[in-house]
Scaffold this motif. Sequence first.
Motif, PDB file in Angstrom:
ATOM      1  N   PRO A   1     -41.416  18.295  29.320  1.00 30.77           N
ATOM      2  CA  PRO A   1     -42.834  18.386  28.936  1.00 30.77           C
ATOM      3  C   PRO A   1     -43.257  17.316  27.931  1.00 30.77           C
ATOM      4  CG  PRO A   1     -41.860  20.571  28.976  1.00 30.77           C
ATOM      5  CD  PRO A   1     -40.741  19.593  29.241  1.00 30.77           C
ATOM      6  N   HIS A   2     -42.406  17.021  26.942  1.00 31.28           N
ATOM      7  CA  HIS A   2     -42.880  16.038  25.953  1.00 31.28           C
ATOM      8  C   HIS A   2     -42.938  14.635  26.544  1.00 31.28           C
ATOM      9  CE1 HIS A   2     -38.549  15.377  24.802  1.00 31.28           C
ATOM     10  NE2 HIS A   2     -38.978  14.153  24.660  1.00 31.28           N
TER      11      HIS A   2
ATOM     12  N   PHE B   1     -54.214  26.299  27.748  1.00 28.47           N
ATOM     13  CA  PHE B   1     -53.712  27.518  28.368  1.00 28.47           C
ATOM     14  C   PHE B   1     -54.813  28.547  28.560  1.00 28.47           C
ATOM     15  CE2 PHE B   1     -50.101  25.453  26.630  1.00 28.47           C
ATOM     16  CZ  PHE B   1     -49.060  25.774  27.477  1.00 28.47           C
TER      17      PHE B   1
ATOM     18  N   PHE C   1     -51.054  26.765  17.013  1.00 25.26           N
ATOM     19  CA  PHE C   1     -50.048  26.874  15.946  1.00 25.26           C
ATOM     20  C   PHE C   1     -50.710  27.645  14.806  1.00 25.26           C
ATOM     21  CE2 PHE C   1     -49.096  22.572  17.828  1.00 25.26           C
ATOM     22  CZ  PHE C   1     -48.123  23.059  18.677  1.00 25.26           C
TER      23      PHE C   1
ATOM     24  N   ASN D   1     -49.679  28.936  12.189  1.00 22.78           N
ATOM     25  CA  ASN D   1     -49.257  28.730  10.798  1.00 22.78           C
ATOM     26  C   ASN D   1     -49.929  27.503  10.176  1.00 22.78           C
ATOM     27  OD1 ASN D   1     -47.877  27.001  12.466  1.00 22.78           O
ATOM     28  ND2 ASN D   1     -45.861  27.342  11.552  1.00 22.78           N
ATOM     29  N   MET D   2     -50.957  26.967  10.835  1.00 18.47           N
ATOM     30  CA  MET D   2     -51.577  25.750  10.324  1.00 18.47           C
ATOM     31  C   MET D   2     -53.096  25.855  10.329  1.00 18.47           C
ATOM     32  SD  MET D   2     -49.549  22.875  12.337  1.00 18.47           S
ATOM     33  CE  MET D   2     -47.816  23.075  12.647  1.00 18.47           C
TER      34      MET D   2
ATOM     35  N   VAL E   1     -51.052  17.578  14.879  1.00 20.65           N
ATOM     36  CA  VAL E   1     -49.820  17.694  15.649  1.00 20.65           C
ATOM     37  C   VAL E   1     -49.992  17.017  17.004  1.00 20.65           C
ATOM     38  CG1 VAL E   1     -48.295  19.306  16.835  1.00 20.65           C
ATOM     39  CG2 VAL E   1     -48.990  19.749  14.490  1.00 20.65           C
TER      40      VAL E   1
ATOM     41  N   HIS F   1     -49.259  13.469  17.080  1.00 24.02           N
ATOM     42  CA  HIS F   1     -47.887  13.134  16.735  1.00 24.02           C
ATOM     43  C   HIS F   1     -47.321  11.945  17.499  1.00 24.02           C
ATOM     44  CE1 HIS F   1     -43.548  13.584  17.669  1.00 24.02           C
ATOM     45  NE2 HIS F   1     -43.484  13.563  16.363  1.00 24.02           N
TER      46      HIS F   1
ATOM     47  N   ARG G   1     -57.120  19.790  20.314  1.00 29.33           N
ATOM     48  CA  ARG G   1     -55.724  19.418  20.078  1.00 29.33           C
ATOM     49  C   ARG G   1     -55.165  18.646  21.272  1.00 29.33           C
ATOM     50  NH1 ARG G   1     -51.466  24.135  19.626  1.00 29.33           N
ATOM     51  NH2 ARG G   1     -51.785  24.038  21.866  1.00 29.33           N
TER      52      ARG G   1
ATOM     53  N   LYS H   1     -45.679  18.200  10.230  1.00 34.62           N
ATOM     54  CA  LYS H   1     -46.468  19.207  10.945  1.00 34.62           C
ATOM     55  C   LYS H   1     -45.843  19.497  12.306  1.00 34.62           C
ATOM     56  CE  LYS H   1     -50.152  18.617   8.120  1.00 34.62           C
ATOM     57  NZ  LYS H   1     -49.640  19.217   6.891  1.00 34.62           N
ATOM     58  N   ALA H   2     -45.313  18.460  12.925  1.00 33.66           N
ATOM     59  CA  ALA H   2     -44.713  18.639  14.247  1.00 33.66           C
ATOM     60  C   ALA H   2     -43.551  19.622  14.166  1.00 33.66           C
ATOM     61  CB  ALA H   2     -44.237  17.298  14.796  1.00 33.66           C
TER      62      ALA H   2
ATOM     63  N   LEU I   1     -43.271  22.054  11.962  1.00 34.06           N
ATOM     64  CA  LEU I   1     -43.868  23.384  11.811  1.00 34.06           C
ATOM     65  C   LEU I   1     -44.375  23.903  13.157  1.00 34.06           C
ATOM     66  CD1 LEU I   1     -45.894  23.021   8.504  1.00 34.06           C
ATOM     67  CD2 LEU I   1     -43.695  24.129   8.855  1.00 34.06           C
ATOM     68  N   ALA I   2     -44.914  22.988  13.954  1.00 34.64           N
ATOM     69  CA  ALA I   2     -45.444  23.378  15.267  1.00 34.64           C
ATOM     70  C   ALA I   2     -44.327  23.932  16.145  1.00 34.64           C
ATOM     71  CB  ALA I   2     -46.105  22.185  15.941  1.00 34.64           C
TER      72      ALA I   2
ATOM     73  N   SER J   1     -41.848  25.719  15.321  1.00 29.88           N
ATOM     74  CA  SER J   1     -41.542  27.123  15.045  1.00 29.88           C
ATOM     75  C   SER J   1     -42.680  28.020  15.506  1.00 29.88           C
ATOM     76  CB  SER J   1     -41.267  27.345  13.555  1.00 29.88           C
ATOM     77  OG  SER J   1     -42.466  27.400  12.828  1.00 29.88           O
ATOM     78  N   ALA J   2     -43.925  27.543  15.390  1.00 28.44           N
ATOM     79  CA  ALA J   2     -45.062  28.390  15.767  1.00 28.44           C
ATOM     80  C   ALA J   2     -45.082  28.614  17.264  1.00 28.44           C
ATOM     81  CB  ALA J   2     -46.373  27.749  15.316  1.00 28.44           C
ATOM     82  N   ASN J   3     -44.818  27.581  18.033  1.00 28.93           N
ATOM     83  CA  ASN J   3     -44.959  27.702  19.481  1.00 28.93           C
ATOM     84  C   ASN J   3     -44.230  26.534  20.156  1.00 28.93           C
ATOM     85  OD1 ASN J   3     -45.857  27.862  22.138  1.00 28.93           O
ATOM     86  ND2 ASN J   3     -47.794  28.780  21.500  1.00 28.93           N
TER      87      ASN J   3
ATOM     88  N   MET K   1     -43.228  25.901  23.108  1.00 25.62           N
ATOM     89  CA  MET K   1     -43.707  25.388  24.388  1.00 25.62           C
ATOM     90  C   MET K   1     -44.948  24.519  24.200  1.00 25.62           C
ATOM     91  SD  MET K   1     -44.789  27.293  27.905  1.00 25.62           S
ATOM     92  CE  MET K   1     -46.176  28.068  27.118  1.00 25.62           C
ATOM     93  N   ALA K   2     -45.908  25.047  23.426  1.00 25.17           N
ATOM     94  CA  ALA K   2     -47.115  24.264  23.184  1.00 25.17           C
ATOM     95  C   ALA K   2     -46.749  22.970  22.463  1.00 25.17           C
ATOM     96  CB  ALA K   2     -48.120  25.064  22.368  1.00 25.17           C
ATOM     97  N   ALA K   3     -45.772  23.035  21.556  1.00 24.49           N
ATOM     98  CA  ALA K   3     -45.366  21.838  20.821  1.00 24.49           C
ATOM     99  C   ALA K   3     -44.852  20.777  21.781  1.00 24.49           C
ATOM    100  CB  ALA K   3     -44.302  22.186  19.782  1.00 24.49           C
ATOM    101  N   SER K   4     -44.027  21.204  22.739  1.00 23.24           N
ATOM    102  CA  SER K   4     -43.474  20.194  23.644  1.00 23.24           C
ATOM    103  C   SER K   4     -44.575  19.635  24.547  1.00 23.24           C
ATOM    104  CB  SER K   4     -42.316  20.768  24.461  1.00 23.24           C
ATOM    105  OG  SER K   4     -42.804  21.646  25.427  1.00 23.24           O
TER     106      SER K   4
ATOM    107  N   ILE L   1     -44.205  16.712  21.548  1.00 27.02           N
ATOM    108  CA  ILE L   1     -43.194  16.764  20.491  1.00 27.02           C
ATOM    109  C   ILE L   1     -41.830  17.038  21.108  1.00 27.02           C
ATOM    110  CG2 ILE L   1     -42.442  17.985  18.428  1.00 27.02           C
ATOM    111  CD1 ILE L   1     -45.443  18.678  18.046  1.00 27.02           C
TER     112      ILE L   1
END
Lengths: 258, 291
Positions: free
Chosen positions: A73-74, A85, A91, A93-94, A102, A105, A165, B166-167, B169-170, B172-174, B176-179, B183
């Motif tokens: 995916p990345h 989705f 996220f 926590n942000m 992010v 990134h 995002r 931040k990446a 932290l992302a 840990s939050a999610n 799948m969404a991070a990738s 990331i």
Amino acid sequence: MALFLETNNLTKTFGGVAAIFKLSFAMGQGTVFSVIGPNGAGKTTLFNLLSGIYRPSSGQIHFRGQDLVGLSPHEISHIGISRTFQTPQIFFNMSVLENCLVGCHRHGVTGFVAAALHLPRAVSEAKRMREMAMENLAFCGLDHLADRDSDALPYGELKRLELARALSTQPRLLLMDEPAAGLNDSETKEMGALISRLCETGVSVMLVEHNMALVMAISHRLLVLNHGEYLAEGSPEQIQSNPKVIEAYLGSGDESDG
Amino acid sequence: MGEVFLQSLITGVTVGSAYALVGLGFAIIFNASDVVNFAQGEFVMIGAMSAVSLLAVGLPFVVAIGFALLITVAIGMMLEKFAIEPAKSATVVSTIIITIGASIFLRGAALLIWGKNFHSLPAFSGEIPIHLGSATLTPQSLWVMGVTALMVLLVRSFFKRTVTGKAILACSANPMAASLMGIPVRRMMLFSYGLSAFLGGVAGVLIAPIAFTSYDAGMMLGLKGFAAAILGGLGNPMGAVAGGVVLGVLESLGAGLISSGYKDAIAFIILLLVLFFKPQGLFGRAGSDRV
């Protein structure tokens, strides 16, 4: 010339059941391309294949001439495909702005040490990313909420935040999974306008959506799936008058109302 | 009474700085993956023991420390690559158990390599104590506090200001969404383990001239660091640092005012009290899940 996005005999099976079966279609650049079909038609599976979450059982996917099969995916995100989705995957926590950062990134180049030491290069890069994130928030009408905690946003704004995002990764193709799900009528209209504007800025959009009014209003072309297979493709008018599509949606009997 | 207090405060902040670095390591890995890495204390031991050995082979002091930190980082990354990553579909609890296994493995390996003897490093810049009224402060204490403060500031700025922070932290939050946001989640995880190991190694090298080190020194330091991270609110890096210093001070005050025999007990009583009455830690945000 390589096509923008093209699949060839794409198949994904789960324990013998084919969620997508021998699907071949092509999508043109700069269009809003919608994928519709009854529940279980394989629309979300198709998105998961295109974004690298699933690996195809067989078949090919080409994006601007590049083979996507087997990429993570990345890596696919780096090639220029992003997605949103059905239920926003934020996220939590942000803050709102950080969520967008992010997304930026992949455009960062400075390393950990340079960044932690505030070297001038890192500082200007951080500033550039911030500006980019703010622009995308503004595009989605969220710039006034930049410093809010994301978990305090109402649902409609979360959906727009997810869009902002995704835009921060600067995609060429954006896959949107039911952007109008859970939105009220006026929010749905706003979302439709947003998608159309997005397409005008040069981002191609592939849409999965159940709200037919929205789909017919903003799509250039539609692909209809049924039980994971290709059923029809064409302009909104062609699809609306296609007897095969009507049958798949309404059944072959004489009941009305879809 | 006053002099005991001042002396305990100085000792406490010094020891607490080491706990803070270990706690910070816990927080970083927890932030990236929701996993509590119980091999964190072993990083401290490996940093200190490697420095002792490299110095014994005749390498100059600074070079020996540099290589010791490199070795620690390499082991931290290997832990991620060969123990955590292959189990990527495991639950968080299973992964935590893997880290406990890894800590036992590392301790055993250290026993085979270095034996059971206690080792120590020479102080970085002499042993002549500085007098503050009736209390004394060793130059090494200043090194411990100074370097810890520097590390903490760097890590803080990294997570606060950089997109890579931040990446992480992302992730840990999610994940799948991070990738999907581009990331590389595995590489971020590798980086987190490397960074945590580095901080552990730094703590080990800093504290080795003050406290003796041995193959099992990591166990107690790891638990204290964990207590620090819990005290500060797991997943809150700066909370872990504050927790470390508070723990160090309370511990040495208890040792000075009550009895040094209770030193370790105090740390764990505090840990238990926090878990009973304020499980989100002193500085942690109350956990909330959106439905």
